[in-house]
Scaffold this active site. Sequence first.
Site, PDB file in Angstrom:
ATOM      1  N   LYS A 198      55.100 -12.812 -82.281  1.00  0.00           N
ATOM      2  CA  LYS A 198      55.060 -13.497 -81.031  1.00  0.00           C
ATOM      3  C   LYS A 198      55.828 -12.869 -79.831  1.00  0.00           C
ATOM      4  CE  LYS A 198      55.658 -18.149 -78.680  1.00  0.00           C
ATOM      5  NZ  LYS A 198      55.991 -19.408 -78.758  1.00  0.00           N
ATOM      6  N   LYS A 251      50.668 -13.075 -81.035  1.00  0.00           N
ATOM      7  CA  LYS A 251      50.458 -13.933 -79.766  1.00  0.00           C
ATOM      8  C   LYS A 251      51.212 -12.942 -78.444  1.00  0.00           C
ATOM      9  CE  LYS A 251      51.446 -18.421 -77.422  1.00  0.00           C
ATOM     10  NZ  LYS A 251      52.109 -19.731 -77.862  1.00  0.00           N
TER      11      LYS A 251
END
Length: 327
Positions: A198, A251
Amino acid sequence: MHIRPRRNRKSAAIRALVAETSLSAADFIYPLFIHEGSEDQDIDSMPGCKRWSLDGLLKEAGEAFALGVKAVVLFPAIGDKLKTPGAEEAWNPEGLVPTAVRALKEAIPDLCVITDVALDPYNSEGHDGLVEKQSDGSLKILNDPTVLALCEQALCHAEAGADIVSPSDMMDGRVAAIRGELDDAGYQDVSILSYSAKYASAYYGPFRGALDSAPKAGDKKTYQMDPANAREAIREVGLDEGEGADMVMVKPAGPYLDIIARVRESTTIPVAAYQVSGEYLMIESAAASGWIDGKAVALESLMGIKRAGADLILTYYAKRVAGWLAE
């Protein structure tokens, strides 16, 4: 010429026959925002998305499920009065998320319900972890105390009936700790979908507007990944897989297709990718201005994410695309 690649493109039927990648409603996880109110609310920063009331959530999830979208992930908008430095509301068994999980599992038993495990919606500082203010006024995100809080949150969600808990906080060691907590409590069958790679991305802005969860001070660069780094993603994925993650996530998705591809090559477990709010809003804004065909671009962007190697895609387009694919 004996070799003419265009022969494989000469009709829609042949193009479909030789297509290397395909999209299905079963590929999607549908992110849904929820709040305590009795009315659904439009989200200014994310046109076409809503903060769902409980009744609205059940209706929206049911319609998506009927179109073939079998999984949702919940993100709560928590009132300021419930936000504290210790984020205790995150593991309130009567809180917004556990209540929504129970209602979804009762109404749609076969729906896969995923919960976000992170403290930023509940933390009065707006960070994914617990915060300690330093003498110079800066903030330090406390890793190990945060992991203990995340374990409480994950256990609360499992007790409510969540099928998958999804830690998005990027604290070190949290997957192993959550796995141990769940197993010790008898929830060995609750899966972990870890936000392993992320990034500290500028693409998250509209999401933070949807939940009013932006940091009050500082940024998230000491725990989310540096966008300049690719090899580090493989390290993070390997650590989470070794700690017991059942699935891993990259992400954002669109600007990180290379990371998705590298992660796919590095692991045999399922790889998810999150088409985040900024990606969604750019498509919606350009389509609203008439500059692009929004439907075509949305489908192409998702195809690119799938082609890069994602097995699962979190996208705000999930319900709409499932409807388009069914046409």
